[in-house]
Design a protein around this motif. Structure first.
Motif, PDB file in Angstrom:
ATOM      1  N   HIS A  40       0.695  -1.262   0.123  1.00  0.00           N
ATOM      2  CA  HIS A  40      -0.053  -0.103  -0.025  1.00  0.00           C
ATOM      3  C   HIS A  40       0.883   1.192   0.168  1.00  0.00           C
ATOM      4  CE1 HIS A  40      -3.956  -1.782   0.377  1.00  0.00           C
ATOM      5  NE2 HIS A  40      -3.536  -2.628   1.385  1.00  0.00           N
ATOM      6  N   ILE A  41       2.042   1.306   0.856  1.00  0.00           N
ATOM      7  CA  ILE A  41       2.855   2.568   0.665  1.00  0.00           C
ATOM      8  C   ILE A  41       3.697   2.691  -0.397  1.00  0.00           C
ATOM      9  CG2 ILE A  41       4.881   3.333   1.829  1.00  0.00           C
ATOM     10  CD1 ILE A  41       4.353   1.877   4.564  1.00  0.00           C
ATOM     11  N   LYS A  42       3.979   1.485  -1.161  1.00  0.00           N
ATOM     12  CA  LYS A  42       4.436   1.749  -2.597  1.00  0.00           C
ATOM     13  C   LYS A  42       3.323   2.374  -3.540  1.00  0.00           C
ATOM     14  CE  LYS A  42       6.160  -2.477  -2.790  1.00  0.00           C
ATOM     15  NZ  LYS A  42       6.716  -3.783  -3.324  1.00  0.00           N
ATOM     16  N   ALA A  43       2.206   1.888  -3.560  1.00  0.00           N
ATOM     17  CA  ALA A  43       1.118   2.344  -4.347  1.00  0.00           C
ATOM     18  C   ALA A  43       0.946   3.710  -4.093  1.00  0.00           C
ATOM     19  CB  ALA A  43      -0.048   1.311  -4.385  1.00  0.00           C
ATOM     20  N   ALA A  44       0.866   4.036  -2.889  1.00  0.00           N
ATOM     21  CA  ALA A  44       0.436   5.476  -2.536  1.00  0.00           C
ATOM     22  C   ALA A  44       1.453   6.496  -2.860  1.00  0.00           C
ATOM     23  CB  ALA A  44      -0.269   5.526  -1.132  1.00  0.00           C
ATOM     24  N   GLY A  45       2.606   6.044  -2.418  1.00  0.00           N
ATOM     25  CA  GLY A  45       3.929   6.836  -2.492  1.00  0.00           C
ATOM     26  C   GLY A  45       3.820   8.248  -1.324  1.00  0.00           C
ATOM     27  N   VAL A  46       3.278   7.950  -0.442  1.00  0.00           N
ATOM     28  CA  VAL A  46       3.060   8.896   0.762  1.00  0.00           C
ATOM     29  C   VAL A  46       3.781   8.620   2.010  1.00  0.00           C
ATOM     30  CG1 VAL A  46       0.803   9.908  -0.199  1.00  0.00           C
ATOM     31  CG2 VAL A  46       1.106   8.269   1.534  1.00  0.00           C
ATOM     32  N   LEU A  47       4.242   9.711   2.539  1.00  0.00           N
ATOM     33  CA  LEU A  47       4.783   9.278   4.070  1.00  0.00           C
ATOM     34  C   LEU A  47       4.121   8.836   5.004  1.00  0.00           C
ATOM     35  CD1 LEU A  47       7.266  10.101   5.876  1.00  0.00           C
ATOM     36  CD2 LEU A  47       5.951  12.222   6.597  1.00  0.00           C
ATOM     37  N   VAL A  48       4.573   7.809   5.744  1.00  0.00           N
ATOM     38  CA  VAL A  48       4.025   6.941   6.753  1.00  0.00           C
ATOM     39  C   VAL A  48       4.900   7.120   8.084  1.00  0.00           C
ATOM     40  CG1 VAL A  48       3.279   4.849   7.502  1.00  0.00           C
ATOM     41  CG2 VAL A  48       2.913   5.325   5.179  1.00  0.00           C
ATOM     42  N   ARG A  49       4.236   7.578   9.160  1.00  0.00           N
ATOM     43  CA  ARG A  49       4.929   7.677  10.352  1.00  0.00           C
ATOM     44  C   ARG A  49       4.648   6.376  10.905  1.00  0.00           C
ATOM     45  NH1 ARG A  49       1.836  11.455  11.391  1.00  0.00           N
ATOM     46  NH2 ARG A  49       2.026  13.248   9.985  1.00  0.00           N
ATOM     47  N   VAL A  50       6.001   5.267  11.428  1.00  0.00           N
ATOM     48  CA  VAL A  50       5.912   4.195  12.134  1.00  0.00           C
ATOM     49  C   VAL A  50       5.898   4.675  13.600  1.00  0.00           C
ATOM     50  CG1 VAL A  50       6.712   1.968  12.407  1.00  0.00           C
ATOM     51  CG2 VAL A  50       6.657   2.978  10.152  1.00  0.00           C
ATOM     52  N   VAL A  51       4.896   4.557  14.694  1.00  0.00           N
ATOM     53  CA  VAL A  51       5.086   5.287  15.877  1.00  0.00           C
ATOM     54  C   VAL A  51       5.023   3.907  16.856  1.00  0.00           C
ATOM     55  CG1 VAL A  51       3.908   6.855  17.336  1.00  0.00           C
ATOM     56  CG2 VAL A  51       3.493   7.124  14.868  1.00  0.00           C
ATOM     57  N   GLY A  52       6.001   4.164  17.768  1.00  0.00           N
ATOM     58  CA  GLY A  52       6.021   3.063  18.638  1.00  0.00           C
ATOM     59  C   GLY A  52       5.585   3.595  20.014  1.00  0.00           C
ATOM     60  N   TYR A  53       5.035   2.602  20.673  1.00  0.00           N
ATOM     61  CA  TYR A  53       4.345   2.853  21.977  1.00  0.00           C
ATOM     62  C   TYR A  53       4.817   1.807  23.031  1.00  0.00           C
ATOM     63  CZ  TYR A  53       1.326   6.189  19.946  1.00  0.00           C
ATOM     64  OH  TYR A  53       0.691   7.242  19.179  1.00  0.00           O
ATOM     65  N   THR A  54       4.925   2.192  24.416  1.00  0.00           N
ATOM     66  CA  THR A  54       5.229   0.998  25.561  1.00  0.00           C
ATOM     67  C   THR A  54       4.181   1.195  26.541  1.00  0.00           C
ATOM     68  OG1 THR A  54       6.505   2.924  26.646  1.00  0.00           O
ATOM     69  CG2 THR A  54       7.758   1.463  25.157  1.00  0.00           C
ATOM     70  N   ASP A  55       4.099   0.469  27.636  1.00  0.00           N
ATOM     71  CA  ASP A  55       3.095   0.442  28.710  1.00  0.00           C
ATOM     72  C   ASP A  55       3.653   1.278  29.740  1.00  0.00           C
ATOM     73  OD1 ASP A  55       4.831  -1.262  29.697  1.00  0.00           O
ATOM     74  OD2 ASP A  55       3.860  -3.237  29.385  1.00  0.00           O
ATOM     75  N   GLU A  56       3.098   0.850  30.709  1.00  0.00           N
ATOM     76  CA  GLU A  56       3.283   1.806  32.057  1.00  0.00           C
ATOM     77  C   GLU A  56       4.398   1.239  32.843  1.00  0.00           C
ATOM     78  OE1 GLU A  56       1.763  -1.866  33.422  1.00  0.00           O
ATOM     79  OE2 GLU A  56       1.009  -0.811  31.906  1.00  0.00           O
ATOM     80  N   THR A  57       5.202  -0.019  32.507  1.00  0.00           N
ATOM     81  CA  THR A  57       6.188  -0.434  33.115  1.00  0.00           C
ATOM     82  C   THR A  57       7.397   0.550  32.851  1.00  0.00           C
ATOM     83  OG1 THR A  57       5.289  -2.629  32.822  1.00  0.00           O
ATOM     84  CG2 THR A  57       7.656  -2.480  33.641  1.00  0.00           C
ATOM     85  N   GLY A  58       7.948   0.912  33.899  1.00  0.00           N
ATOM     86  CA  GLY A  58       9.245   1.553  33.787  1.00  0.00           C
ATOM     87  C   GLY A  58       8.881   2.957  33.604  1.00  0.00           C
ATOM     88  N   THR A  60      10.110   7.159  31.825  1.00  0.00           N
ATOM     89  CA  THR A  60      10.286   7.583  30.490  1.00  0.00           C
ATOM     90  C   THR A  60      11.687   7.628  29.805  1.00  0.00           C
ATOM     91  OG1 THR A  60       8.678   9.339  30.772  1.00  0.00           O
ATOM     92  CG2 THR A  60      10.055   9.852  28.977  1.00  0.00           C
ATOM     93  N   ARG A  61      12.491   7.606  30.691  1.00  0.00           N
ATOM     94  CA  ARG A  61      14.068   7.661  30.172  1.00  0.00           C
ATOM     95  C   ARG A  61      14.416   6.309  29.719  1.00  0.00           C
ATOM     96  NH1 ARG A  61      18.518   8.554  34.791  1.00  0.00           N
ATOM     97  NH2 ARG A  61      17.235   6.866  35.506  1.00  0.00           N
ATOM     98  N   ARG A  62      13.622   4.992  30.121  1.00  0.00           N
ATOM     99  CA  ARG A  62      13.658   3.823  29.770  1.00  0.00           C
ATOM    100  C   ARG A  62      12.671   3.604  28.606  1.00  0.00           C
ATOM    101  NH1 ARG A  62      10.716  -0.877  29.927  1.00  0.00           N
ATOM    102  NH2 ARG A  62      11.740  -2.706  29.829  1.00  0.00           N
ATOM    103  N   ASN A  63      11.430   3.907  28.853  1.00  0.00           N
ATOM    104  CA  ASN A  63      10.497   3.742  27.701  1.00  0.00           C
ATOM    105  C   ASN A  63      10.618   4.416  26.337  1.00  0.00           C
ATOM    106  OD1 ASN A  63       9.407   1.678  29.352  1.00  0.00           O
ATOM    107  ND2 ASN A  63       7.561   3.067  29.908  1.00  0.00           N
ATOM    108  N   LEU A  64      11.025   5.638  26.402  1.00  0.00           N
ATOM    109  CA  LEU A  64      11.198   6.328  25.068  1.00  0.00           C
ATOM    110  C   LEU A  64      12.035   5.685  24.324  1.00  0.00           C
ATOM    111  CD1 LEU A  64      10.080   8.605  23.507  1.00  0.00           C
ATOM    112  CD2 LEU A  64      11.739  10.283  24.620  1.00  0.00           C
ATOM    113  N   PRO A  65      13.262   5.254  24.559  1.00  0.00           N
ATOM    114  CA  PRO A  65      14.230   4.529  23.666  1.00  0.00           C
ATOM    115  C   PRO A  65      13.671   3.291  23.296  1.00  0.00           C
ATOM    116  CG  PRO A  65      15.393   5.291  25.510  1.00  0.00           C
ATOM    117  CD  PRO A  65      13.858   5.445  25.713  1.00  0.00           C
TER     118      PRO A  65
END
Length: 124
Positions: A40-58, A60-65
């Motif tokens: 789909h990305i190849k066909a559309a040719g538009v930017l896609v943000r791949v966004v990672g998340y974590t849970d409540e464990t840890g 911010t200093r650990r979870n953001l990386p």
């Protein structure tokens, strides 16, 4: 629907879920989703943000990386399936947008989501 519409519709219903660290919860399902998403990305040719998340464990200093590492793992795997690297941006947001109050290894908060870039948004 245009290729961009098809990409938006597909991406808005998909997420990649993780166990601990950057281990996919269901590698077979992930491979199918990423293969289809790359197409789909190849066909559309538009930017896609791949966004990672974590849970409540840890903290911010650990979870953001960790959130960034999850996003980058998915970005790399999308490129393996043929998604153009110049259309992918990996971002980590840690635990800012929880999906669920569920905690532990099966928390759906341990995920990567996909956002379609805005018209005119610069490519990475």
């Amino acid at each position: 629907p245009t290729p961009r519409d098809q990409l938006r519709n597909f991406a808005s219903t998909k997420a990649i879920f993780f166990n601990a660290g950057t281990e996919y919860r269901d590698p077979q399902t992930v491979a199918t989703v990423l293969r289809d998403l790359a197409s789909h990305i190849k066909a559309a040719g538009v930017l896609v943000r791949v966004v990672g998340y974590t849970d409540e464990t840890g903290n911010t200093r650990r979870n953001l990386p960790l959130a960034r590492d999850r996003a980058e793992k998915v970005r790399q795997d999308l490129m393996t399936f043929g998604a153009p690297p110049n259309l992918l941006a990996s971002i980590g947001r840690a635990d800012l947008l929880d999906l669920s109050n569920q905690t532990g290894a099966l928390s759906p908060n341990r995920r990567v989501e996909f956002e379609i870039g805005f018209d005119g948004e610069p490519l990475p």
